[in-house]
Design an enzyme around this catalytic site. Structure first.
Site, short mmCIF file in Angstrom:
data_model
loop_
_atom_site.label_atom_id
_atom_site.label_comp_id
_atom_site.label_asym_id
_atom_site.label_seq_id
_atom_site.Cartn_x
_atom_site.Cartn_y
_atom_site.Cartn_z
N PRO A 34 0.84 -1.21 0.00
CA PRO A 34 0.00 0.00 0.00
C PRO A 34 0.86 1.25 0.00
O PRO A 34 1.74 1.40 0.86
CB PRO A 34 -0.81 -0.13 1.30
CG PRO A 34 -0.06 -1.10 2.15
CD PRO A 34 0.65 -2.02 1.21
N ALA A 49 -3.36 3.39 2.01
CA ALA A 49 -4.07 3.55 3.29
C ALA A 49 -5.37 4.29 3.02
O ALA A 49 -5.37 5.45 2.60
CB ALA A 49 -3.20 4.30 4.28
N TYR A 51 0.62 5.49 13.01
CA TYR A 51 -0.77 5.91 12.86
C TYR A 51 -1.59 5.39 14.04
O TYR A 51 -1.06 4.80 14.98
CB TYR A 51 -1.30 5.47 11.50
CG TYR A 51 -0.53 6.11 10.36
CD1 TYR A 51 -0.48 7.51 10.25
CD2 TYR A 51 0.17 5.36 9.44
CE1 TYR A 51 0.25 8.12 9.23
CE2 TYR A 51 0.91 5.96 8.42
CZ TYR A 51 0.93 7.33 8.32
OH TYR A 51 1.67 7.95 7.33
N ARG A 85 -1.11 -5.01 9.18
CA ARG A 85 0.24 -4.47 9.05
C ARG A 85 0.67 -3.90 10.39
O ARG A 85 -0.07 -3.11 10.99
CB ARG A 85 0.32 -3.39 7.97
CG ARG A 85 1.68 -2.67 7.95
CD ARG A 85 1.92 -1.84 6.71
NE ARG A 85 2.46 -2.66 5.63
CZ ARG A 85 3.02 -2.16 4.53
NH1 ARG A 85 3.11 -0.85 4.34
NH2 ARG A 85 3.49 -2.97 3.59
N GLY A 133 7.18 -2.33 -2.66
CA GLY A 133 6.63 -0.98 -2.73
C GLY A 133 7.27 -0.15 -3.82
O GLY A 133 6.82 -0.15 -4.96
N ARG A 134 8.35 0.56 -3.48
CA ARG A 134 8.91 1.55 -4.41
C ARG A 134 9.35 0.94 -5.74
O ARG A 134 9.29 1.61 -6.78
CB ARG A 134 10.09 2.26 -3.74
CG ARG A 134 9.66 3.24 -2.66
CD ARG A 134 10.86 3.85 -1.95
NE ARG A 134 10.48 4.88 -1.00
CZ ARG A 134 10.06 4.66 0.24
NH1 ARG A 134 9.95 3.42 0.69
NH2 ARG A 134 9.73 5.67 1.04
#
Length: 365
Positions: A24, A60, A186, A234, A332-333
């Protein structure tokens, strides 16, 4: 046979065609600050499905408006969001990937500008909002933080219900996997970590009390998510703060055992984010994989584990799975650099016969 990157992954009645997941990654691209995904999201996520990833996960996605990181983040708090997400999930599924959503609440790290606009706080008179968290301490910005307050029990119940209804809407929108975001500083991570949770009620203090909020969110999501479909969580395996008063890998192993008992199918293992400098100074390839491996070794065998963090090559991703370090390589990246990472990996690993290359792209391989 030993699983490898191109082995199917069975999760309840859901089977991913391979062990690559698109991590994500926030796009900060909702046009009217309404949380509705746009053509950008459809093309961004859809192209990774065309590229062969077994699981394609949304960014997210906030379960309520104040849960957004920025005003331009996506959401899943209304029926309008359901309708907007449906073309995205339909395309991902049509291309043979599993559409997944990360249900999220940013807590005290909410109401800030997009990274390319400086990630500075957005005040209510400029389209921002009051943030909430386990304590009365706002995120430590260099400048003035948005208004912030400590959550009371009504706030906690409201957020739990928002995760429940968000999961219901995600199912209606066509998602096959729900992931609960409890990492990166978060809201749910803020409750887990002693570094940010100074409560003295049943949601703070002991390990059991600090993990209560997450466990109640998991229970709410699992109650409405079909038994045949998987739920992921996660986590940040460590806060990377060596002061004896933060979240550690040992606590993550203990948490993962409890989440397994609550019906969680996979732990998505990341790290850090609880404070501005809570990352290692030198983070090389696979730097988080040992955390995933440790959690996998310390939990029941049928609890799946995903590894994320600087996974950039086909050989690296395949080695994580083939060597039993994790069940899923979360990329991811590298997926930002190459939407077709999975097909390229199959080509380089002599496994093209095990992926479905779109006929439109056959001539490239």
């Amino acid at each position: 046979m030993t699983p490898d990157l191109f082995s199917p992954l069975d999760m309840r009645d859901t089977t991913a065609p391979n062990r690559v997941m698109v991590s994500p990654m926030c796009q900060y691209s909702c046009e009217d600050r309404d949380g509705l995904p746009t053509d950008w999201h459809r093309v961004h996520l859809g192209s990774r499905a065309v590229g062969g990833a077994g699981i394609v996960m949304s960014e997210a996605t906030a379960v309520e408006p104040r849960g957004r990181i920025s005003p331009e983040d996506t959401g899943i708090w209304s029926d309008e969001h359901v309708e907007a997400w449906q073309p995205v999930t339909a395309f991902i599924a049509k291309e043979g990937s599993i559409p997944a959503i990360q249900l999220a609440h940013a807590g005290r790290k909410a109401s800030k500008r997009r990274p390319w606009e400086g990630s500075t706080p957005v005040q209510p008179d400029s389209g921002g909002w009051e943030t909430i968290g386990p304590s009365g301490n706002a995120w430590p910005y260099d400048g003035e933080a948005p208004p912030h307050r400590r959550m009371d029990h009504d706030d906690i119940e409201t957020v739990i219900e928002s995760f429940r209804t968000g999961a219901e809407r995600a199912l209606e929108a066509g998602f096959e996997i729900a992931e609960i975001h409890a990492a990166h500083g978060y809201l749910l991570h803020e409750f887990l970590s002693p570094a940010t949770n100074d409560r003295t009620d049943e949601y703070g203090g002991s390990f059991e009390d600090r993990t209560r909020f997450l466990r109640e969110v998991v229970s709410a999501v699992r109650d409405v998510w079909p038994d045949e479909k998987p739920v992921f969580v996660r986590i940040s395996a460590t806060d990377w703060i060596d002061d004896g008063e933060s979240w550690t890998v040992e606590q993550s192993v203990r948490l993962a055992r409890g989440l397994y008992e609550a019906g969680v199918d996979l732990i998505d293992v990341s790290s850090g984010g609880i404070a501005p400098a809570s990352y290692p100074d030198e983070a090389g390839p696979n730097y988080q994989v040992p955390h995933a491996e440790r959690i996998g070794d310390g939990t029941p065998e049928d609890l799946l584990v995903g590894a994320v963090g600087k996974i950039t090559t086909p050989e690296q991703a395949d080695g994580i799975v083939a060597n039993g370090r994790a069940d899923l390589a979360i990329v991811g990246r590298e997926h930002l650099r190459d939407p077709y990472f999975t097909i390229r990996a199959a080509d380089q690993l002599d496994a093209l016969d095990r992926v479905d290359v779109p006929p439109q792209y056959d001539r490239a391989f």
